[in-house]
Write a protein that holds these residues in place. Structure first.
Motif, short mmCIF file in Angstrom:
data_model
loop_
_atom_site.label_atom_id
_atom_site.label_comp_id
_atom_site.label_asym_id
_atom_site.label_seq_id
_atom_site.Cartn_x
_atom_site.Cartn_y
_atom_site.Cartn_z
N GLU A 53 -28.71 0.23 -9.60
CA GLU A 53 -29.82 1.14 -9.85
C GLU A 53 -29.66 2.35 -8.95
OE1 GLU A 53 -34.69 1.51 -10.00
OE2 GLU A 53 -33.79 -0.40 -9.41
N ILE A 54 -29.67 3.53 -9.54
CA ILE A 54 -29.50 4.76 -8.77
C ILE A 54 -30.87 5.41 -8.57
CG2 ILE A 54 -27.09 5.14 -9.34
CD1 ILE A 54 -27.95 7.05 -11.56
N GLY A 55 -31.22 5.61 -7.30
CA GLY A 55 -32.57 6.06 -6.99
C GLY A 55 -33.53 4.90 -7.15
N CYS A 56 -33.30 3.83 -6.39
CA CYS A 56 -33.98 2.55 -6.66
C CYS A 56 -35.40 2.48 -6.12
CB CYS A 56 -33.16 1.39 -6.14
SG CYS A 56 -32.73 1.49 -4.39
N GLY A 57 -35.82 3.46 -5.31
CA GLY A 57 -37.22 3.51 -4.90
C GLY A 57 -37.72 2.23 -4.24
N ALA A 72 -27.48 -7.57 -8.02
CA ALA A 72 -28.25 -6.34 -8.15
C ALA A 72 -28.14 -5.49 -6.89
CB ALA A 72 -29.72 -6.67 -8.44
N ARG A 73 -27.61 -4.30 -7.05
CA ARG A 73 -27.47 -3.36 -5.93
C ARG A 73 -28.20 -2.07 -6.27
NH1 ARG A 73 -21.55 -2.01 -3.77
NH2 ARG A 73 -21.83 -4.14 -2.96
N GLY A 74 -28.85 -1.48 -5.27
CA GLY A 74 -29.54 -0.23 -5.46
C GLY A 74 -29.12 0.79 -4.43
N VAL A 75 -29.12 2.06 -4.83
CA VAL A 75 -28.80 3.18 -3.95
C VAL A 75 -30.01 4.10 -3.88
CG1 VAL A 75 -27.28 5.15 -3.55
CG2 VAL A 75 -26.36 3.06 -4.55
N ASP A 76 -30.38 4.50 -2.67
CA ASP A 76 -31.50 5.42 -2.51
C ASP A 76 -31.20 6.36 -1.35
OD1 ASP A 76 -34.52 5.44 -3.72
OD2 ASP A 76 -34.48 6.25 -1.68
N LEU A 77 -31.70 7.59 -1.47
CA LEU A 77 -31.44 8.61 -0.46
C LEU A 77 -32.27 8.41 0.80
CD1 LEU A 77 -29.93 11.30 0.12
CD2 LEU A 77 -31.84 12.49 -0.96
N PRO A 79 -33.68 6.68 4.00
CA PRO A 79 -33.50 5.57 4.95
C PRO A 79 -34.76 4.74 5.13
CG PRO A 79 -32.58 7.61 5.84
CD PRO A 79 -33.38 7.98 4.62
N VAL A 80 -35.91 5.42 5.11
CA VAL A 80 -37.17 4.69 5.27
C VAL A 80 -37.37 3.71 4.12
CG1 VAL A 80 -39.69 4.94 5.29
CG2 VAL A 80 -38.25 6.52 6.61
N MET A 81 -37.12 4.16 2.88
CA MET A 81 -37.30 3.28 1.73
C MET A 81 -36.31 2.13 1.76
SD MET A 81 -39.29 2.90 -0.94
CE MET A 81 -39.86 4.34 -1.85
N VAL A 82 -35.06 2.41 2.08
CA VAL A 82 -34.05 1.35 2.09
C VAL A 82 -34.37 0.30 3.15
CG1 VAL A 82 -31.62 0.88 2.60
CG2 VAL A 82 -32.23 2.76 1.08
N LYS A 83 -34.86 0.72 4.28
CA LYS A 83 -35.26 -0.25 5.31
C LYS A 83 -36.40 -1.13 4.81
CE LYS A 83 -36.80 -0.62 10.12
NZ LYS A 83 -37.14 0.13 11.37
N PHE A 96 -29.53 -3.25 -0.97
CA PHE A 96 -29.94 -1.86 -0.96
C PHE A 96 -29.05 -1.04 -0.03
CE2 PHE A 96 -33.52 -4.49 -2.07
CZ PHE A 96 -34.05 -3.84 -3.19
N VAL A 97 -28.60 0.10 -0.54
CA VAL A 97 -27.68 0.96 0.19
C VAL A 97 -28.31 2.35 0.33
CG1 VAL A 97 -25.39 2.03 0.20
CG2 VAL A 97 -25.70 -0.29 -0.73
N CYS A 98 -28.25 2.92 1.52
CA CYS A 98 -28.75 4.27 1.73
C CYS A 98 -27.59 5.25 1.58
CB CYS A 98 -29.38 4.40 3.12
SG CYS A 98 -30.12 6.02 3.40
N SER A 99 -27.67 6.10 0.57
CA SER A 99 -26.62 7.08 0.31
C SER A 99 -27.11 8.11 -0.69
CB SER A 99 -25.36 6.39 -0.22
OG SER A 99 -24.34 7.32 -0.48
#
Length: 218
Positions: A53-57, A72-77, A79-83, A96-99
């Protein structure tokens, strides 16, 4: 002319969004539209073994899929959301990956059965750059599905979008809007075998519908 994205500024914007959008008591859930219980569900992804999922919110959709045995892997810009999502959904197996999404898709070598975006990165990323990279990360026959609000008639292409009101610090991003037929052309030009874009009507007449797009890789 492509929009110029200030990634540091957009990261701050989405960190601010994370603080308001993330709910500690949220449950896993999957919906393409902005209306609860309306429209199709994850069946649009086919029967994937692994998804991105790109921009997984807030991570609710990823957690839903992970609970059903899908990698299931997600990418989000943000850092607060990914944490927050990593802590909240760790027990489901979702990752969840921050990128920044274009950087991640360019550098990551993993392949997926499905890539998707729900009011996420497909709305906020230049499709001429995003779509070819998504295509490269899909396995043969893989699917790319995304949803977002439909374009306002006559307002097409990249459009600036302020967040957090119109006073105070200027926090903004760009979103991309096109007619369904244009989305289809952009996808086939990026190497997808087929593409179908349509607007799903809202459950109440006169309310904002949902653009729903599905493309299949060769």
């Amino acid at each position: 002319m492509p929009a110029h994205h200030n990634i540091a500024a957009e990261t701050e914007l989405w960190d601010t969004f994370a603080a308001s959008a993330f709910k500690d008591d949220a449950e896993p859930g999957f919906s393409w539209t902005q209306y609860a219980g309306h429209g199709p569900g994850p069946e649009l992804l086919g029967d994937p073994r692994c998804v991105l999922e790109i921009g997984c919110g807030t991570g609710r959709a990823l957690a839903y899929l992970a609970q059903r045995g899908i990698a299931a892997r997600g990418v989000d810009l943000s850092p607060v959301m990914v944490k927050k999502t990593t802590t909240k959904w760790a027990s489901t197996g979702a990752e969840f990956v921050c990128s920044e999404v274009l950087r991640y898709l360019s550098e990551e070598e993993a392949a997926y059965d499905a890539v998707y975006s729900i009011f996420g990165a497909a709305w906020f990323t230049d499709p001429s750059r995003l779509f070819p990279l998504v295509r490269q990360r899909l396995r043969p026959g893989g699917v790319f599905v995304f949803s977002q609000p439909p374009a306002i008639p006559g307002a097409y292409g990249p459009q600036g979008m302020y967040k957090g009101g119109f006073a105070g610090k200027a926090m903004f991003t760009y979103r991309y809007s096109y007619r369904p037929a244009v989305w289809e052309r952009l996808l086939t030009r990026a190497g997808f075998l087929t593409a179908d874009a349509r607007i799903l009507d809202a459950p109440h007449p006169g309310h904002i519908g949902t653009l729903l797009v599905r493309a299949v890789a060769p």
